[in-house]
Design an enzyme around this catalytic site. Sequence first.
Site, PDB file in Angstrom:
ATOM      1  N   CYS A   1     -72.744  16.801 -33.431  1.00  0.00           N
ATOM      2  CA  CYS A   1     -72.050  17.630 -34.422  1.00  0.00           C
ATOM      3  C   CYS A   1     -72.039  16.866 -35.738  1.00  0.00           C
ATOM      4  O   CYS A   1     -72.865  15.964 -35.933  1.00  0.00           O
ATOM      5  CB  CYS A   1     -70.662  18.036 -33.938  1.00  0.00           C
ATOM      6  SG  CYS A   1     -69.505  16.675 -33.675  1.00  0.00           S
TER       7      CYS A   1
ATOM      8  N   ASN B   1     -68.692  13.834 -35.117  1.00  0.00           N
ATOM      9  CA  ASN B   1     -68.619  13.217 -33.769  1.00  0.00           C
ATOM     10  C   ASN B   1     -67.182  12.843 -33.383  1.00  0.00           C
ATOM     11  O   ASN B   1     -66.955  11.877 -32.662  1.00  0.00           O
ATOM     12  CB  ASN B   1     -69.561  12.003 -33.664  1.00  0.00           C
ATOM     13  CG  ASN B   1     -69.805  11.497 -32.240  1.00  0.00           C
ATOM     14  OD1 ASN B   1     -70.028  10.320 -32.034  1.00  0.00           O
ATOM     15  ND2 ASN B   1     -69.748  12.367 -31.239  1.00  0.00           N
TER      16      ASN B   1
ATOM     17  N   CYS C   1     -64.763  15.863 -33.110  1.00  0.00           N
ATOM     18  CA  CYS C   1     -64.156  17.095 -32.573  1.00  0.00           C
ATOM     19  C   CYS C   1     -65.029  17.747 -31.494  1.00  0.00           C
ATOM     20  O   CYS C   1     -64.699  17.713 -30.310  1.00  0.00           O
ATOM     21  CB  CYS C   1     -63.891  18.096 -33.694  1.00  0.00           C
ATOM     22  SG  CYS C   1     -62.671  17.524 -34.896  1.00  0.00           S
ATOM     23  N   ARG C   2     -66.155  18.351 -31.896  1.00  0.00           N
ATOM     24  CA  ARG C   2     -66.914  19.197 -30.964  1.00  0.00           C
ATOM     25  C   ARG C   2     -67.832  18.421 -30.017  1.00  0.00           C
ATOM     26  O   ARG C   2     -67.839  18.681 -28.810  1.00  0.00           O
ATOM     27  CB  ARG C   2     -67.751  20.225 -31.749  1.00  0.00           C
ATOM     28  CG  ARG C   2     -66.912  21.239 -32.487  1.00  0.00           C
ATOM     29  CD  ARG C   2     -67.732  22.010 -33.501  1.00  0.00           C
ATOM     30  NE  ARG C   2     -68.209  21.113 -34.556  1.00  0.00           N
ATOM     31  CZ  ARG C   2     -69.054  21.442 -35.513  1.00  0.00           C
ATOM     32  NH1 ARG C   2     -69.555  22.666 -35.524  1.00  0.00           N
ATOM     33  NH2 ARG C   2     -69.417  20.564 -36.427  1.00  0.00           N
ATOM     34  N   SER C   3     -68.639  17.487 -30.548  1.00  0.00           N
ATOM     35  CA  SER C   3     -69.613  16.837 -29.640  1.00  0.00           C
ATOM     36  C   SER C   3     -68.959  15.890 -28.637  1.00  0.00           C
ATOM     37  O   SER C   3     -69.422  15.838 -27.483  1.00  0.00           O
ATOM     38  CB  SER C   3     -70.776  16.179 -30.395  1.00  0.00           C
ATOM     39  OG  SER C   3     -70.338  15.180 -31.271  1.00  0.00           O
TER      40      SER C   3
ATOM     41  N   ASP D   1     -65.987  24.900 -36.037  1.00  0.00           N
ATOM     42  CA  ASP D   1     -65.524  23.515 -36.152  1.00  0.00           C
ATOM     43  C   ASP D   1     -63.995  23.486 -36.246  1.00  0.00           C
ATOM     44  O   ASP D   1     -63.428  23.886 -37.261  1.00  0.00           O
ATOM     45  CB  ASP D   1     -66.147  22.880 -37.399  1.00  0.00           C
ATOM     46  CG  ASP D   1     -65.932  21.382 -37.434  1.00  0.00           C
ATOM     47  OD1 ASP D   1     -65.054  20.894 -36.697  1.00  0.00           O
ATOM     48  OD2 ASP D   1     -66.661  20.714 -38.189  1.00  0.00           O
TER      49      ASP D   1
HETATM   50  P1  4NP Z   1     -66.930  17.694 -35.813  1.00  0.00           P
HETATM   51  O1  4NP Z   1     -65.828  18.049 -36.933  1.00  0.00           O
HETATM   52  O2  4NP Z   1     -68.274  17.770 -36.533  1.00  0.00           O
HETATM   53  O3  4NP Z   1     -66.783  18.741 -34.788  1.00  0.00           O
HETATM   54  O4  4NP Z   1     -66.613  16.289 -35.338  1.00  0.00           O
HETATM   55  C1  4NP Z   1     -65.711  17.341 -38.142  1.00  0.00           C
HETATM   56  C2  4NP Z   1     -65.017  16.160 -38.172  1.00  0.00           C
HETATM   57  C3  4NP Z   1     -64.881  15.476 -39.363  1.00  0.00           C
HETATM   58  C4  4NP Z   1     -65.443  15.990 -40.519  1.00  0.00           C
HETATM   59  C5  4NP Z   1     -66.140  17.174 -40.481  1.00  0.00           C
HETATM   60  C6  4NP Z   1     -66.284  17.857 -39.299  1.00  0.00           C
HETATM   61  N1  4NP Z   1     -65.288  15.289 -41.757  1.00  0.00           N
HETATM   62  O5  4NP Z   1     -65.727  15.832 -42.788  1.00  0.00           O
HETATM   63  O6  4NP Z   1     -64.704  14.207 -41.776  1.00  0.00           O
END
Ligand code: 4NP
Length: 152
Positions: free
Chosen positions: A8, A11, A13-15, A123
């Site tokens: 994702c 790294n 939340c989702r992955s 997300d």
């Molecule tokens: P993820 O979500 O891609 O599912 O881990 C996010 C976590 C952090 C950020 C963006 C998306 N960020 O911009 O810090």
Amino acid sequence: MVNVLFVCLGNICRSPMAEAIMKDLAEKEGLEDKIFVDSAGTGSWHAGEPPHKGTLNILKEYKIKTEGLVARPFSREDFDKFDYIIGMDQSNIQNIYKMTGQPDHPKIIRLLDLTHLKKDVPDPYYTGNFRETYELVSEGCRMLMEKIKKEL
Ligand code: 4NP
């Protein structure tokens, strides 16, 4: 051994959620020695951090282990190492294409394209809805497990 990498953006939340769910499914199928599961982010801002609290909370609610989940950046070498590189949304897929120079390689798959849903995993970093993401990621992982079981 089948090597699966979930990808994702951050790294956190989702992955890592997909990594934990897929490891849990592999354990339940008795395939933990046959399927290696990892996750990475196309961005490196959160490298070294544990998953987001919302991801940890929903995994704990469903009694899925969260040990050993640490954010790391996706790298070019991951393309050679993994048999499946599973992105959570279309922007992850585009980033993977750019970072590997491998547009449309069959091992690069958007998770919910393995289901009838054929859409992005939202997300929860932005939506705040970790439960919706959990349900969608679980469905995608179930379908991925069915696909891998046929190949083993
Ligand atoms: P993820 O979500 O891609 O599912 O881990 C996010 C976590 C952090 C950020 C963006 C998306 N960020 O911009 O810090």
